[in-house]
Design a protein around this motif. Structure first.
Motif, PDB file in Angstrom:
ATOM      1  N   TRP A 187      18.614 -24.441 -31.243  1.00 43.51           N
ATOM      2  CA  TRP A 187      19.321 -23.486 -30.476  1.00 43.51           C
ATOM      3  C   TRP A 187      19.663 -22.143 -30.964  1.00 43.51           C
ATOM      4  O   TRP A 187      19.448 -21.188 -30.223  1.00 43.51           O
ATOM      5  N   GLU A 190      16.775 -20.252 -31.992  1.00 43.55           N
ATOM      6  CA  GLU A 190      16.152 -19.698 -30.466  1.00 43.55           C
ATOM      7  C   GLU A 190      16.862 -18.683 -29.884  1.00 43.55           C
ATOM      8  O   GLU A 190      16.458 -17.885 -28.839  1.00 43.55           O
ATOM      9  N   ARG A 192      19.753 -19.377 -28.214  1.00 44.58           N
ATOM     10  CA  ARG A 192      20.133 -19.911 -27.115  1.00 44.58           C
ATOM     11  C   ARG A 192      21.587 -20.265 -27.145  1.00 44.58           C
ATOM     12  O   ARG A 192      22.090 -21.423 -27.160  1.00 44.58           O
ATOM     13  N   LEU A 195      23.293 -22.626 -24.343  1.00 42.54           N
ATOM     14  CA  LEU A 195      23.426 -23.887 -24.567  1.00 42.54           C
ATOM     15  C   LEU A 195      24.443 -24.384 -25.610  1.00 42.54           C
ATOM     16  O   LEU A 195      25.155 -25.400 -25.700  1.00 42.54           O
TER      17      LEU A 195
END
Length: 210
Positions: A187, A190, A192, A195
């Protein structure tokens, strides 16, 4: 009682950042703090760890406590303290590291496994101990340790996830150290971070309920 130990006992989770890329580190820290994490350690075998510790103290010092992990000897302790680490965590028991921290008013939570190591660490001046590797030892081991050693603050590290975190505390942990199960590096890569925040919030809420 040491103020950093109070923080550990209150917040119950230490986020372990190992091998994180410098360019992603600040966003990761922000995401963890937004999710309720208040103690974060950067391991000293992470590239650029001292610089990250120093930067995080400046950026996030009002919201979180920043420490150093994998402090295996006094040389690493000196580097970490010079960078501004507020607590030191080790995978091993090195009484020289404990003495170094105590001399500077800094909590040291050394790694231990056996009852002998636990008692030796506390006698040397450790505020708490890191019981490791819990993923292998299991909560049954922790529960047995708690029989004779019922008043030692224990940071249980290794193997904690959302399904068993309650078991760790029920067995006698005062706090838990969490790495990849808390900070999913995929995550992070990426971007993210939402999250990361959501997972951090789930764990901090679970810990707060115990």
């Amino acid at each position: 009682m040491n103020s950093m130990l109070n923080e550990l006992l209150e917040h119950k989770i230490v986020a372990i950042l190992r091998g994180i890329e410098d360019g992603r580190a600040d966003d990761t820290a922000r995401a963890l703090i937004d999710g309720g994490i208040r103690l974060m350690e950067i391991t000293m075998n992470t590239d650029g760890a001292p610089a990250m510790i120093s930067r995080w103290r400046e950026k996030f010092g009002a919201e979180a406590r920043i420490g150093a992990g994998t402090v295996i000897d006094v040389r690493k302790a000196e580097e970490a303290v010079a960078a501004g680490a507020q607590f030191l965590i080790s995978p091993n028991l090195d009484e020289e590291v404990i003495a170094y921290g105590r001399g500077r008013g800094i909590s040291v939570w050394p790694g231990v496994m056996t009852p002998t190591e636990i008692v030796k660490a506390i006698k040397a001046g450790a505020d708490a101990v890191k019981l490791f590797p819990m993923g292998t030892l299991g909560t049954g081991y922790l529960k047995e340790i708690r029989g004779p050693l019922n008043d030692v603050p224990i940071l249980a590290t290794g193997g904690v996830d959302m399904h068993n975190i309650k078991d760790y505390f029920a067995a006698g942990a005062n706090a838990v150290g969490m790495g990849g199960k808390l900070v999913n590096m995929e995550w992070v890569k990426e971007g993210r971070f939402d999250l990361v925040t959501d997972r951090a919030r789930a764990f901090t809420e679970a810990a707060a309920s115990l």
